[in-house]
Design an enzyme around this catalytic site. Structure first.
Site, mmCIF file in Angstrom:
data_model
loop_
_atom_site.group_PDB
_atom_site.id
_atom_site.type_symbol
_atom_site.label_atom_id
_atom_site.label_comp_id
_atom_site.label_asym_id
_atom_site.label_seq_id
_atom_site.Cartn_x
_atom_site.Cartn_y
_atom_site.Cartn_z
ATOM 1 C CE LYS A 54 -3.806 -2.509 2.025
ATOM 2 N NZ LYS A 54 -4.451 -3.062 3.211
ATOM 3 C CD GLN A 98 -3.794 -4.869 6.197
ATOM 4 O OE1 GLN A 98 -3.798 -3.831 5.554
ATOM 5 N NE2 GLN A 98 -4.236 -6.004 5.705
ATOM 6 C CG ASP A 121 -10.163 -0.774 4.536
ATOM 7 O OD1 ASP A 121 -9.762 -1.236 3.456
ATOM 8 O OD2 ASP A 121 -9.510 -0.805 5.597
HETATM 9 N N1 GUN Z 1 -7.208 -7.367 5.652
HETATM 10 C C1 GUN Z 1 -7.478 -8.120 4.557
HETATM 11 N N2 GUN Z 1 -8.032 -7.362 3.602
HETATM 12 C C2 GUN Z 1 -8.131 -6.110 4.096
HETATM 13 C C3 GUN Z 1 -8.609 -4.893 3.568
HETATM 14 O O1 GUN Z 1 -9.096 -4.792 2.449
HETATM 15 N N3 GUN Z 1 -8.507 -3.826 4.393
HETATM 16 C C4 GUN Z 1 -8.007 -3.903 5.640
HETATM 17 N N4 GUN Z 1 -7.982 -2.806 6.381
HETATM 18 N N5 GUN Z 1 -7.556 -5.013 6.161
HETATM 19 C C5 GUN Z 1 -7.609 -6.118 5.389
#
Ligand code: GUN
Length: 284
Positions: A54, A98, A121
């Site tokens: 990211k 996350q 998200d």
């Molecule tokens: N963990 C697995 N996929 C995601 C996601 O799309 N966003 C976040 N914040 N955590 C994750």
């Protein structure tokens, strides 16, 4: 027959190019550089890789990226305090925590604390509600990425039998909703579903989001179906593979997404799009 491979690597590069071009125009007009804050708590190796990717994508976009790597021992109130600070930071347009979080931290409390306008998200109940109604600013990255992959091949969803395996808040549920918005006839299957293969065999579009290596076998797939693999699993040899038995299913499906190089890179590309959207919302 051999399935056409839908390359998330290629489609994500196109999405990122589109987002960067749009972001450059936005920044030239407003002087605002989109900024994304990413919080990781603990040392989960897979999460560390996702967070690094990211950060890398933000750099490619010319976005600001704020990284917070907190120890496993972080308390819920410490995390909520950081989110509150970021909610009030005008250089931060998007906030991503996350998942999964260490035991002892309530994920819902954390999601609820994020300003919905910075919720890149789209996990906050307010954004989930907007998605349900079909009137939204943000879509969660993974299902949005799947929709981009389908669109890239002009795959018509209207009236098609769509089967989603998995009912998570992050993927399965919003995925079903997005397919429904495009007029698919949608079935959600999960661990309690009886005779699951009889349902998946009916699918024109099959989305696998179970989290089990090679779960979808060729006998579960209709000839010519579109098979989208959301899974990210490790083989005993340490290779990354999906929820679909790729080799066998590719011999039967019409379209298939590989793992790696399928849905994974799309998730991040859509996150970049959401970060730009958040920056735009900050001045509305
Ligand atoms: N963990 C697995 N996929 C995601 C996601 O799309 N966003 C976040 N914040 N955590 C994750």
């Amino acid at each position: 027959m051999s399935a056409k491979i839908i390359s998330g690597k290629e489609v994500s590069a196109q999405v990122k190019e589109r987002v960067k071009a749009e972001a450059d125009i936005f920044t030239a007009k407003t002087g605002i550089v989109p900024g994304l804050a990413v919080i990781i708590v603990g040392e989960d190796p897979a999460s560390q890789i996702y967070v690094r990717n990211k950060h890398k994508s933000c750099a490619e976009m010319g976005f600001k990226s704020f990284q917070y790597a907190l120890p496993e021992t972080t308390s819920e109130s410490e995390l909520l305090e950081l989110i509150d600070k970021l909610n009030n930071d005008k250089d931060v347009h998007g906030i991503l925590v996350q998942m999964p979080l260490p035991k002892g931290i309530n994920e819902n409390a954390v999601i609820n604390a994020i300003n919905p306008k910075k919720d890149v998200d789209a996990f906050h109940p307010e954004n989930v509600g907007h998605i349900m109604i079909g009137d939204y600013s943000f879509l969660p990255g993974t299902p949005a990425g799947v929709m981009e992959l389908l669109a890239s091949e002009n795959i018509d969803i209207s009236g098609k039998k769509c089967v989603v395996i998995g009912r998570s808040n992050i993927v399965g549920k919003p995925m079903a909703m997005l397919l429904l918005h495009k007029h698919g006839t949608v079935t959600i299957c999960h661990s309690r579903t009886k005779d699951l293969p009889s349902i998946t065999r009916e699918a024109d579009i099959l989305v696998a989001a179970i989290g089990k290596l090679g779960f979808v076998t060729a006998d579960m797939v209709k000839e010519g179906a579109v098979v989208i693999d959301v899974g990210i699993n490790r083989t005993p040899e340490g290779k990354v593979r999906g929820d679909v038995d790729y080799e066998a299913v590719a011999g039967k499906a019409g379209y298939i997404t590989p793992v790696p190089g399928g849905v994974g890179p799309m998730t991040i590309a859509m996150l970049m799009q959401n970060t730009l959207t958040a920056a735009k919302l900050s001045i509305e």
